[in-house]
Design a protein around this motif. Structure first.
Motif, PDB file in Angstrom:
ATOM      1  N   PHE A   1       0.865  -1.182   0.000  1.00  0.00           N
ATOM      2  CA  PHE A   1       0.000   0.000   0.000  1.00  0.00           C
ATOM      3  C   PHE A   1       0.896   1.223   0.000  1.00  0.00           C
ATOM      4  N   THR A   2       0.489   2.258  -0.717  1.00  0.00           N
ATOM      5  CA  THR A   2       1.172   3.544  -0.588  1.00  0.00           C
ATOM      6  C   THR A   2       0.318   4.403   0.337  1.00  0.00           C
ATOM      7  N   CYS A   3       0.914   4.810   1.434  1.00  0.00           N
ATOM      8  CA  CYS A   3       0.202   5.659   2.398  1.00  0.00           C
ATOM      9  C   CYS A   3       0.606   7.111   2.125  1.00  0.00           C
ATOM     10  N   THR A   4      -0.309   8.026   2.327  1.00  0.00           N
ATOM     11  CA  THR A   4       0.031   9.451   2.230  1.00  0.00           C
ATOM     12  C   THR A   4      -0.468  10.143   3.488  1.00  0.00           C
ATOM     13  N   LEU A   5       0.463  10.764   4.178  1.00  0.00           N
ATOM     14  CA  LEU A   5       0.100  11.541   5.365  1.00  0.00           C
ATOM     15  C   LEU A   5      -0.094  12.992   4.935  1.00  0.00           C
ATOM     16  N   PHE A   6      -1.287  13.536   5.180  1.00  0.00           N
ATOM     17  CA  PHE A   6      -1.565  14.952   4.909  1.00  0.00           C
ATOM     18  C   PHE A   6      -1.571  15.649   6.259  1.00  0.00           C
ATOM     19  N   TRP A   7      -0.636  16.534   6.474  1.00  0.00           N
ATOM     20  CA  TRP A   7      -0.423  17.092   7.812  1.00  0.00           C
ATOM     21  C   TRP A   7       0.033  18.544   7.693  1.00  0.00           C
ATOM     22  N   GLU A   8      -0.239  19.321   8.741  1.00  0.00           N
ATOM     23  CA  GLU A   8       0.146  20.732   8.714  1.00  0.00           C
ATOM     24  C   GLU A   8       1.676  20.866   8.574  1.00  0.00           C
ATOM     25  N   PHE A   9       2.090  21.839   7.769  1.00  0.00           N
ATOM     26  CA  PHE A   9       3.532  22.128   7.654  1.00  0.00           C
ATOM     27  C   PHE A   9       4.072  22.658   8.980  1.00  0.00           C
ATOM     28  N   ALA A  10       3.282  23.587   9.581  1.00  0.00           N
ATOM     29  CA  ALA A  10       3.772  24.262  10.795  1.00  0.00           C
ATOM     30  C   ALA A  10       2.710  24.169  11.881  1.00  0.00           C
ATOM     31  N   GLY A  11       3.147  24.405  13.134  1.00  0.00           N
ATOM     32  CA  GLY A  11       2.206  24.345  14.249  1.00  0.00           C
ATOM     33  C   GLY A  11       2.768  23.457  15.329  1.00  0.00           C
ATOM     34  N   PRO A  12       2.098  23.407  16.484  1.00  0.00           N
ATOM     35  CA  PRO A  12       2.641  22.660  17.619  1.00  0.00           C
ATOM     36  C   PRO A  12       2.919  21.189  17.296  1.00  0.00           C
ATOM     37  N   ARG A  13       2.002  20.554  16.543  1.00  0.00           N
ATOM     38  CA  ARG A  13       2.244  19.166  16.079  1.00  0.00           C
ATOM     39  C   ARG A  13       2.186  19.213  14.569  1.00  0.00           C
ATOM     40  N   SER A  14       3.308  19.097  13.922  1.00  0.00           N
ATOM     41  CA  SER A  14       3.347  19.304  12.471  1.00  0.00           C
ATOM     42  C   SER A  14       4.648  18.719  11.908  1.00  0.00           C
ATOM     43  N   PHE A  15       4.771  18.770  10.580  1.00  0.00           N
ATOM     44  CA  PHE A  15       6.016  18.329   9.950  1.00  0.00           C
ATOM     45  C   PHE A  15       7.199  19.093  10.542  1.00  0.00           C
ATOM     46  N   GLU A  16       6.956  20.397  10.792  1.00  0.00           N
ATOM     47  CA  GLU A  16       8.054  21.256  11.252  1.00  0.00           C
ATOM     48  C   GLU A  16       8.577  20.829  12.623  1.00  0.00           C
ATOM     49  N   THR A  17       7.652  20.392  13.495  1.00  0.00           N
ATOM     50  CA  THR A  17       8.055  20.126  14.875  1.00  0.00           C
ATOM     51  C   THR A  17       8.316  18.643  15.135  1.00  0.00           C
TER      52      THR A  17
END
Ligand SMILES: Cc1cc2nc3c(=O)[nH]c(=O)nc-3n(C[C@H](O)[C@H](O)[C@H](O)COP(=O)(O)OP(=O)(O)OC[C@H]3O[C@@H](n4cnc5c(N)ncnc54)[C@H](O)[C@@H]3O)c2cc1C
Length: 442
Positions: free
Chosen positions: A229-245
């Motif tokens: 399966f190919t999974c895709t996570l769609f998530w905020e770039f920035a914010g308290p819980r995000s790709f950035e953090t």
């Protein structure tokens, strides 16, 4: 016969070249990437896509639908994974034969390019990057990246099929009164993998599009023919819980353990995938007109990139090819009129799809878990059964018919007004009746 130069042989480029080749036009298709037959596939983009009725219809026009569908996996509905690992299956349609189909981007891309190459009047040039376009000539400046030579491609018309960040469109943006806007979601996406089981089988239900809805973000998974399966996570770039953090392996592991506990044991390469796979952005592009007199036209994402939540970007790009082909056939001696007709037949539909796609993100990530949403889906299917041909759920119109997107959106809006209006009137009447009965019984 007019000579067309096409820039970009992604999903729509090969298809457009095949349509033009079939009509006998001379076609040169220029692509910056290497030949996908040499194993050079679209890096950083979704590995698989949902192909539905509109896309299949376009493939049928070229006689390659059966061949393509042999590589597809039908998905009958959404499999919702809640945080406790419980599963809830929601079919897409009351008819179990109505499915969307998971298909590999590479396989589809290769099939459309091969379809174009069957015509001797179509020539495909890989490793050719377009660096600029002179709209009036019209001519495209290209760099042959295998020899570092500059090349100029002149002809009667240029078609920009070069995706969301189109160089052809960029040249048109300098035209007086050319409209252009782009907007990014606050979310990005990252692809991850669930490999096949030891015996090569799928480790989750294969005939479903899996969703882990978590209100402000979500993960989805589509099946591949090799059992993965190919999974895709769609998530905020920035914010308290995000790709950035969320950067370290420990942070990634904790986040997935908290949010997708049933998926973690199926993803042995999670930390490596998360670290190494790029984080993509999600853009909506609107512009117009999609043509410059009879010299240049835009097709697919170059004209209207949409976010992927209705699984329609490629399907819409394929539909563009069908409509442009029809317009060129209808007005063989007036290409400017054919281009203008193509634009006027497609523009409001592309705009409607852009709105539907953003709206569906909220539905997928947030509403799919609510009982009100599930009740609405059941009501949709019930009404579709009771009122065949009269009531059609929006999702079915978009995915399982070729009703133009704008008309589908308007019709769904009308249906909702009637249904909810009738529900409110009926509830009010029932309540009024209950009060009358209660008062007269006293
Ligand atoms: C995460 C994600 C998931 C998606 N899922 C779905 C889905 O399930 N269903 C669906 O219908 N759609 C989906 N889409 C949308 C779909 O990918 C696009 O709508 C589709 O690829 C558009 O096709 P296109 O040919 O217009 O553009 P592309 O496929 O982007 O092709 C453009 C081509 O032009 C080439 N190119 C670009 N610039 C140049 C240049 N300067 N010179 C030469 N060549 C150039 C590129 O290399 C590329 O090959 C998804 C998109 C994303 C990001």
């Amino acid at each position: 016969m007019p000579r067309f130069n096409l820039i970009g042989s992604g999903l729509a480029g090969g298809m457009m070249a095949a349509f033009l080749g079939r009509r006998g036009h001379e076609v040169d298709l220029y692509e910056r990437r290497a030949d996908p037959h040499a194993g050079n596939l679209v890096g950083g983009r979704s590995i698989n896509l949902a192909l539905s009725t509109r896309g299949i219809h376009a493939l049928q026009q070229l006689g390659i639908a059966d061949e393509v569908m042999r590589h597809a996996i039908p998905m009958r509905g959404r499999m919702i994974h809640d945080k406790s690992g419980d599963l809830h299956f929601a079919p897409y349609d009351r008819d179990p034969n109505k499915c969307i189909n998971s298909i590999g981007r590479g396989a589809l891309n290769t099939a459309t390019i091969e379809a174009a190459q069957r015509y001797p009047n179509v020539r495909v040039h890989f490793n050719h990057r377009c660096t600029g376009v002179d709209l009036d000539s019209p001519a495209a400046q290209l760099l042959d990246t295998s020899t570092s030579q500059s090349v100029q491609a002149s002809g009667d018309a240029i078609i920009g099929v070069d995706g969301a960040f189109s160089v052809v469109r960029r040249a048109m943006q300098r035209l007086d009164r050319f409209e252009y806007s782009q907007s990014y979601l606050a979310h990005g996406y990252k692809e991850l993998t669930i490999p096949p089981a030891a015996d090569g089988s799928w480790r989750m239900e294969k005939r479903a599009l899996h969703i882990w809805p978590r209100q402000s973000f979500m993960m989805i998974a589509l099946p591949n023919p090799d059992g993965s399966f190919t999974c895709t996570l769609f998530w905020e770039f920035a914010g308290p819980r995000s790709f950035e953090t969320t950067k370290t392996d420990a942070e990634v592991h904790r986040f997935f353990g908290e949010e997708f506990p049933d998926a973690v044991p199926l993803m042995p390469a999670l930390l490596e995938d998360f670290r190494e796979n790029p984080t993509g952005s999600l853009v909506t592009v609107r512009c117009g007109p999609w043509h410059y007199v009879d010299k240049v036209a835009l097709v697919g994402d170059a004209a209207h990139a949409v976010v992927p939540f209705y699984g329609q970007g490629m399907n819409a790009a394929f539909e563009d090819c069908v409509v442009l082909d029809e317009c060129l056939a209808e007005f063989p001696n007036d290409r400017a009129h054919a281009f203008a007709q193509y634009f006027s037949r497609r523009k409001e539909n592309a705009d409607a799809l852009a709105d539907l796609a953003v709206h569906n993100f909220v539905e997928m990530r947030d509403k799919t878990t609510s009982s009100a949403f599930r009740a609405k889906k059941m009501l949709d299917h019930l009404l579709e059964g009771v009122l065949p041909g009269i009531y059609l759920p929006l999702y079915s119109m978009v995915s399982f018919t070729r009703i133009p997107y704008a008309e589908a959106a308007r019709r769904a809006h009308r249906q909702d007004r009637i249904i909810y209006g009738s529900l409110i009137v009926s509830m009010t009447l029932i309540l009024a009746l209950a009060i009358v009965v209660f008062l007269s019984a006293r």
